[in-house]
Scaffold this motif. Structure first.
Motif, mmCIF file in Angstrom:
data_model
loop_
_atom_site.group_PDB
_atom_site.id
_atom_site.type_symbol
_atom_site.label_atom_id
_atom_site.label_comp_id
_atom_site.label_asym_id
_atom_site.label_seq_id
_atom_site.Cartn_x
_atom_site.Cartn_y
_atom_site.Cartn_z
ATOM 1 N N LEU B 71 0.840 -1.209 0.000
ATOM 2 C CA LEU B 71 0.000 0.000 0.000
ATOM 3 C C LEU B 71 0.876 1.261 0.000
ATOM 4 C CD1 LEU B 71 -3.073 0.425 0.038
ATOM 5 C CD2 LEU B 71 -2.908 0.808 2.484
ATOM 6 N N ALA B 72 1.958 1.231 0.778
ATOM 7 C CA ALA B 72 2.880 2.380 0.833
ATOM 8 C C ALA B 72 3.529 2.598 -0.531
ATOM 9 C CB ALA B 72 3.951 2.126 1.894
ATOM 10 N N TRP B 73 3.958 1.511 -1.156
ATOM 11 C CA TRP B 73 4.597 1.595 -2.477
ATOM 12 C C TRP B 73 3.625 2.181 -3.502
ATOM 13 C CZ3 TRP B 73 3.483 -1.392 -6.964
ATOM 14 C CH2 TRP B 73 4.407 -1.251 -7.985
ATOM 15 N N LEU B 74 2.362 1.722 -3.408
ATOM 16 C CA LEU B 74 1.316 2.214 -4.325
ATOM 17 C C LEU B 74 1.107 3.721 -4.123
ATOM 18 C CD1 LEU B 74 -0.372 0.549 -6.285
ATOM 19 C CD2 LEU B 74 -2.183 0.483 -4.601
ATOM 20 N N GLY B 75 1.017 4.117 -2.861
ATOM 21 C CA GLY B 75 0.796 5.526 -2.539
ATOM 22 C C GLY B 75 1.953 6.400 -2.996
ATOM 23 N N LEU B 76 3.171 5.925 -2.792
ATOM 24 C CA LEU B 76 4.344 6.715 -3.183
ATOM 25 C C LEU B 76 4.430 6.843 -4.700
ATOM 26 C CD1 LEU B 76 7.037 5.412 -0.682
ATOM 27 C CD2 LEU B 76 5.795 7.569 -0.618
ATOM 28 N N ARG B 77 4.095 5.755 -5.400
ATOM 29 C CA ARG B 77 4.140 5.802 -6.870
ATOM 30 C C ARG B 77 3.092 6.779 -7.412
ATOM 31 N NH1 ARG B 77 4.015 0.502 -10.502
ATOM 32 N NH2 ARG B 77 1.846 1.096 -10.444
ATOM 33 N N TRP B 78 1.924 6.757 -6.783
ATOM 34 C CA TRP B 78 0.824 7.667 -7.158
ATOM 35 C C TRP B 78 1.272 9.115 -6.978
ATOM 36 C CZ3 TRP B 78 -4.706 6.381 -7.810
ATOM 37 C CH2 TRP B 78 -5.513 7.504 -7.905
ATOM 38 N N GLN B 79 1.896 9.364 -5.797
ATOM 39 C CA GLN B 79 2.381 10.719 -5.498
ATOM 40 C C GLN B 79 3.441 11.147 -6.508
ATOM 41 O OE1 GLN B 79 0.158 12.271 -3.471
ATOM 42 N NE2 GLN B 79 1.928 13.495 -2.935
ATOM 43 N N ALA B 80 4.357 10.209 -6.822
ATOM 44 C CA ALA B 80 5.454 10.524 -7.745
ATOM 45 C C ALA B 80 4.900 10.901 -9.116
ATOM 46 C CB ALA B 80 6.390 9.327 -7.855
ATOM 47 N N LYS B 81 3.861 10.180 -9.551
ATOM 48 C CA LYS B 81 3.249 10.470 -10.853
ATOM 49 C C LYS B 81 2.606 11.848 -10.836
ATOM 50 C CE LYS B 81 2.187 6.384 -13.386
ATOM 51 N NZ LYS B 81 1.339 5.238 -13.498
ATOM 52 N N LYS B 82 1.955 12.146 -9.693
ATOM 53 C CA LYS B 82 1.251 13.417 -9.560
ATOM 54 C C LYS B 82 2.237 14.589 -9.566
ATOM 55 C CE LYS B 82 -1.917 14.876 -6.205
ATOM 56 N NZ LYS B 82 -2.716 14.528 -5.051
ATOM 57 N N LEU B 83 3.403 14.344 -8.943
ATOM 58 C CA LEU B 83 4.375 15.429 -8.793
ATOM 59 C C LEU B 83 5.499 15.377 -9.829
ATOM 60 C CD1 LEU B 83 4.705 15.295 -4.903
ATOM 61 C CD2 LEU B 83 3.286 16.827 -6.243
ATOM 62 N N ASP B 84 5.308 14.573 -10.893
ATOM 63 C CA ASP B 84 6.334 14.441 -11.930
ATOM 64 C C ASP B 84 6.678 15.828 -12.493
ATOM 65 O OD1 ASP B 84 7.892 13.805 -14.010
ATOM 66 O OD2 ASP B 84 6.398 12.677 -15.153
ATOM 67 N N PRO B 85 7.919 16.312 -12.281
ATOM 68 C CA PRO B 85 8.254 17.677 -12.692
ATOM 69 C C PRO B 85 8.176 17.886 -14.206
ATOM 70 C CG PRO B 85 10.202 16.524 -11.879
ATOM 71 C CD PRO B 85 9.042 15.648 -11.627
ATOM 72 N N ALA B 86 8.536 16.844 -14.974
ATOM 73 C CA ALA B 86 8.502 16.974 -16.438
ATOM 74 C C ALA B 86 7.075 17.239 -16.906
ATOM 75 C CB ALA B 86 9.034 15.709 -17.074
ATOM 76 N N ARG B 87 6.136 16.499 -16.327
ATOM 77 C CA ARG B 87 4.731 16.655 -16.706
ATOM 78 C C ARG B 87 4.180 18.007 -16.273
ATOM 79 N NH1 ARG B 87 0.925 14.135 -18.899
ATOM 80 N NH2 ARG B 87 -0.975 15.051 -18.118
ATOM 81 N N ALA B 88 4.560 18.366 -15.040
ATOM 82 C CA ALA B 88 4.056 19.640 -14.503
ATOM 83 C C ALA B 88 4.512 20.809 -15.380
ATOM 84 C CB ALA B 88 4.565 19.821 -13.081
#
Lengths: 237, 92
Positions: B71-88
């Motif tokens: 669950l922690a790994w899933l949450g961290l990956r979700w956060q990383a995708k959301k905060l992806d600097p290239a995408r932002a």
């Protein structure tokens, strides 16, 4: 509204897990029959429900894989939804299968005196886990338009091992105990409180599994939408 | 604050895993085959019950370590995708 429903479901799941734990530890009596396992048998309340949930999720992965192969030409949106279910089912199934493969040997170490034996039930379960880990590795490292198709085919072949695992201790002579339900006359719980605790734990772990399955599905759908948007941006640039 | 939360989310399953390993590795030694020569039946049963307890608790703890770790790994990956600097930067 969606968030509220998910929060309510998460609260219900948490309550079920606490209740299941209480039933398993405090209500179900120890197995004090002659030659019984005493307190050790309580591992069953985590081990067997985890196996059941893993099988269910591999079945969801199978349905998703078949759906993807059926819809990939023509109905792209449906194909992507099916693919997301296939991946979510496989990934969460692997998590539960890992629990089975770790708690099983711990139980075996005390009950049989050995961590592992190449018995039919254990070996087929390990093969099932390896197939789905390879499915996840394929999804992680392969690239190109054929990746989802290859993964779907592997997902379908992987699911063929599930009935073999399930039937292995009926078809062949194994060291693994007889099934709890539908086994021989000596199998099953001897005390109704044990059965109640078992059923509560099945419900609790199923609820927990569905919760993380839904979270994983939405994460994958979000990833698919981001990838589609990136492709669109690249084409527009 | 965010870093602390992430550290806790990652550290908790690892701590559970460590606890489970501790329980298994430091469980009392098995009674010898000829235990009847050196201990009473009551002592033997107590020792076996204690070892069983170690393994049962370890199995429960490791189950939660795996589930919460995922669950922690899933949450961290979700956060990383959301905060992806290239995408932002592309979306800005």
């Amino acid at each position: 509204m969606k968030k509220l429903l998910l929060s309510l479901y998460a609260t219900l799941t948490f309550a079920l897990l606490v209740w299941g734990f209480y039933q398993a530890i405090y209500i179900a009596p120890a197995d004090d029959r002659l030659g019984g396992q005493g307190e050790l048998y309580r591992i069953i309340f985590y081990h067997v429900p985890s196996a059941m949930v893993a099988f269910l999720f591999f079945a969801i992965s199978l349905a998703g894989s078949i759906g993807y192969l059926s819809f990939r030409r023509g109905r792209d949106a449906w194909a992507q939804i099916s693919d997301a279910w296939a991946l979510a089912g496989a990934e969460v199934g692997v998590v539960f299968c890992t629990v089975v493969l770790i708690t099983g040997p711990m139980w075996g170490r005390r009950a049989w005196g050995i961590w592992w034996t190449w018995d039919w039930r254990l070996t087929t379960t390990l093969v099932l886990w390896l197939i789905y880990v390879s499915y996840l590795l394929l999804r992680r490292f392969a690239a190109g338009p054929q990746m989802q198709t290859l993964a779907a085919v592997l997902g379908i072949f992987g699911a063929l091992d599930v009935p073999i695992v399930y039937m292995s201790n009926r078809w062949w002579r194994t060291q693994h105990p007889a099934p709890v339900f539908g086994g021989d006359a000596d199998s099953g719980f001897k005390d109704p409180r044990m059965l109640h605790a078992f059923v509560w734990n099945i419900l609790a772990w199923l609820a927990w599994g569905l919760l993380i399955l839904i979270v994983r599905y939405y994460a994958e759908r979000r990833g698919q939408k981001i990838a589609a948007q990136d492709v669109q941006d690249a084409l527009n640039a | 604050m965010r870093k602390l939360a992430v550290s806790l989310i990652v550290a908790f399953p690892i701590a559970l895993l460590g606890w489970a390993c501790f329980l298994v590795l430091f469980a009392p030694a098995e009674p010898p085959f000829d235990w009847m020569n050196s201990m009473s039946v009551a002592d033997h049963n107590t020792l076996v019950a204690l070892i069983d307890h170690h393994y049962t608790v370890a199995a429960y703890v490791i189950t939660w370590a795996i589930q919460l770790g995922y669950l922690a790994w899933l949450g961290l990956r979700w956060q990383a995708k959301k905060l992806d600097p290239a995408r932002a930067s592309r979306n800005s």
